[in-house]
Design an enzyme around this catalytic site. Sequence first.
Site, PDB file in Angstrom:
ATOM      1  N   ASP A  52       0.849  -1.198   0.000  1.00 31.66           N
ATOM      2  CA  ASP A  52       0.000   0.000   0.000  1.00 31.66           C
ATOM      3  C   ASP A  52       0.887   1.251   0.000  1.00 31.66           C
ATOM      4  O   ASP A  52       0.678   2.203  -0.749  1.00 31.66           O
ATOM      5  CB  ASP A  52      -0.877   0.043   1.255  1.00 31.66           C
ATOM      6  N   THR A 120      -7.102  -4.439   0.761  1.00 35.45           N
ATOM      7  CA  THR A 120      -5.887  -4.866   1.465  1.00 35.45           C
ATOM      8  C   THR A 120      -6.142  -6.128   2.287  1.00 35.45           C
ATOM      9  O   THR A 120      -5.289  -7.022   2.351  1.00 35.45           O
ATOM     10  CB  THR A 120      -5.374  -3.745   2.391  1.00 35.45           C
TER      11      THR A 120
HETATM   12  N1  LIG Z   1     -15.596  -0.749   8.629  1.00 37.32           N
HETATM   13  C1  LIG Z   1     -14.531  -0.430   7.887  1.00 37.32           C
HETATM   14  N2  LIG Z   1     -13.390  -0.005   8.464  1.00 37.32           N
HETATM   15  C2  LIG Z   1     -12.316   0.306   7.683  1.00 37.32           C
HETATM   16  N3  LIG Z   1     -12.289   0.230   6.330  1.00 37.32           N
HETATM   17  C3  LIG Z   1     -13.428  -0.167   5.743  1.00 37.32           C
HETATM   18  C4  LIG Z   1     -14.601  -0.518   6.468  1.00 37.32           C
HETATM   19  N4  LIG Z   1     -15.556  -0.898   5.581  1.00 37.32           N
HETATM   20  C5  LIG Z   1     -15.001  -0.783   4.351  1.00 37.32           C
HETATM   21  N5  LIG Z   1     -13.745  -0.343   4.452  1.00 37.32           N
HETATM   22  C6  LIG Z   1     -12.809  -0.085   3.330  1.00 37.32           C
HETATM   23  O1  LIG Z   1     -13.537  -0.032   2.133  1.00 37.32           O
HETATM   24  C7  LIG Z   1     -12.902  -0.834   1.147  1.00 37.32           C
HETATM   25  C8  LIG Z   1     -13.784  -1.956   0.740  1.00 37.32           C
HETATM   26  O2  LIG Z   1     -14.006  -2.719   1.887  1.00 37.32           O
HETATM   27  P1  LIG Z   1     -14.662  -4.182   1.692  1.00 37.32           P
HETATM   28  O3  LIG Z   1     -15.043  -4.662   3.041  1.00 37.32           O
HETATM   29  O4  LIG Z   1     -15.675  -4.090   0.630  1.00 37.32           O
HETATM   30  O5  LIG Z   1     -13.522  -5.071   1.129  1.00 37.32           O
HETATM   31  S1  LIG Z   1     -12.038  -5.266   1.708  1.00 37.32           S
HETATM   32  O6  LIG Z   1     -11.983  -4.813   3.126  1.00 37.32           O
HETATM   33  O7  LIG Z   1     -11.277  -4.333   0.826  1.00 37.32           O
HETATM   34  O8  LIG Z   1     -11.751  -6.648   1.549  1.00 37.32           O
HETATM   35  C9  LIG Z   1     -11.596  -1.311   1.731  1.00 37.32           C
HETATM   36  O9  LIG Z   1     -10.600  -0.415   1.303  1.00 37.32           O
HETATM   37  P2  LIG Z   1      -9.023  -0.712   1.491  1.00 37.32           P
HETATM   38  O10 LIG Z   1      -8.671  -0.222   2.863  1.00 37.32           O
HETATM   39  O11 LIG Z   1      -8.403   0.125   0.410  1.00 37.32           O
HETATM   40  O12 LIG Z   1      -8.827  -2.178   1.342  1.00 37.32           O
HETATM   41  C10 LIG Z   1     -11.849  -1.245   3.219  1.00 37.32           C
HETATM   42  O13 LIG Z   1     -10.720  -1.029   3.969  1.00 37.32           O
HETATM   43 MG   LIG Z   2      -7.188   0.472   3.675  1.00 40.38          MG
HETATM   44 MG   LIG Z   3      -6.575   0.921   0.216  1.00 40.62          MG
END
Ligand SMILES: Nc1ncnc2c1ncn2[C@@H]1O[C@H](COP(=O)(O)OS(=O)(=O)O)[C@@H](OP(=O)(O)O)[C@H]1O
Ligand SMILES: [Mg+2]
Ligand SMILES: [Mg+2]
Length: 299
Positions: A52, A120
């Site tokens: 990242d 991630t």
């Molecule tokens: N509750 C909560 N807390 C922190 N971050 C959150 C949350 N819900 C969604 N996200 C961010 O939104 C992105 C998509 O989340 P998803 O759950 O759909 O998928 S994943 O977490 O990427 O597997 C994903 O973005 P990235 O951080 O870029 O992976 C998540 O981190």
């Molecule tokens: Mg993230």
């Molecule tokens: Mg991210």
Amino acid sequence: MSNNSDKVNLGSILSVAIDASQKAGTVIRQVWKSGKLGVEWKGVNDPMTEADVQAQKLIFGLLYKAFGKDLPMVGEEDTDVPETEEIPNLNLLDQLKIPEEYKNVDKKEVCVFVDPLDATREFVDGNLPAVMTLIGISYRGEAIAGVMFQPFVGNDDDSNGTTIYGMLGMGTNVPVKARDEKDFVIATTRSHATEFLEKATQAVKADRVVKVGGAGYKCLLVLRGEIDAYFFPIPGTKKWDTCGPEAIIKSAGGSFTDAHGRSIRYTIDTPKPNTDGLIVTLKGHDDILAKISSVLPKL
Ligand SMILES: Nc1ncnc2c1ncn2[C@@H]1O[C@H](COP(=O)(O)OS(=O)(=O)O)[C@@H](OP(=O)(O)O)[C@H]1O
Ligand SMILES: [Mg+2]
Ligand SMILES: [Mg+2]
Ligand SMILES: [Mg+2]
């Protein structure tokens, strides 16, 4: 236009964003192959890895090199921006296809949103197809253009991945097909579910719920007609998760709103959390909004 100009061509920014996402993908693959992910936990269920960080440094470095350090930009991770040896490619797109209104705009009315590695959690768990680099370009607060790059899927041209991009008024580089089946299938988070999400899912009466990671990846499933909607009517995603995917969905004729049906704004000052969630479709958007309104708190 020099990089210190106060005017920019959004087509050129999209070109460098595409180039930067592919180069970032190479870095992400290198970290994966090294086996040294360097996972840190920013919060509950919110990981960050070396991939990242390195990907964001490269993307910011290329965009600053091309357009100057006064280009408004927001990234998910908190990193410094070293000078990059890489050369940004401003000429990946056919300028004849860029709408005239986007060719010479005030730089201070633009904002670039960077999610160097979306999904991630999936990256850490080894579910690699959901991993994407997301870069969105907003103009006067509206998501105008974006790129989603999958470093672990496909092998398009020499980028060793799959590049999906779009711009309002230009369309997308990939074929788009709305799902057209009798049943109603939605995709939502694999790892950030809440009680309210379950309640909202029941309210829209989905016949099937696909639980996969990645904001960008679920938007890709909508574009490909594999699901009817990306359904996430709860807080959790941020502006860097959605600016690029929204521009691509809208350039394909789709709808991208919060759970109340409102547009999402993308300026440098807009609060980063998408507090009122997301509903993403190519068709049938109003029907979903009508069904979910019964369980949403009144505005
Ligand atoms: N509750 C909560 N807390 C922190 N971050 C959150 C949350 N819900 C969604 N996200 C961010 O939104 C992105 C998509 O989340 P998803 O759950 O759909 O998928 S994943 O977490 O990427 O597997 C994903 O973005 P990235 O951080 O870029 O992976 C998540 O981190
Ligand atoms: Mg993230
Ligand atoms: Mg991210
Ligand atoms: Mg993300």
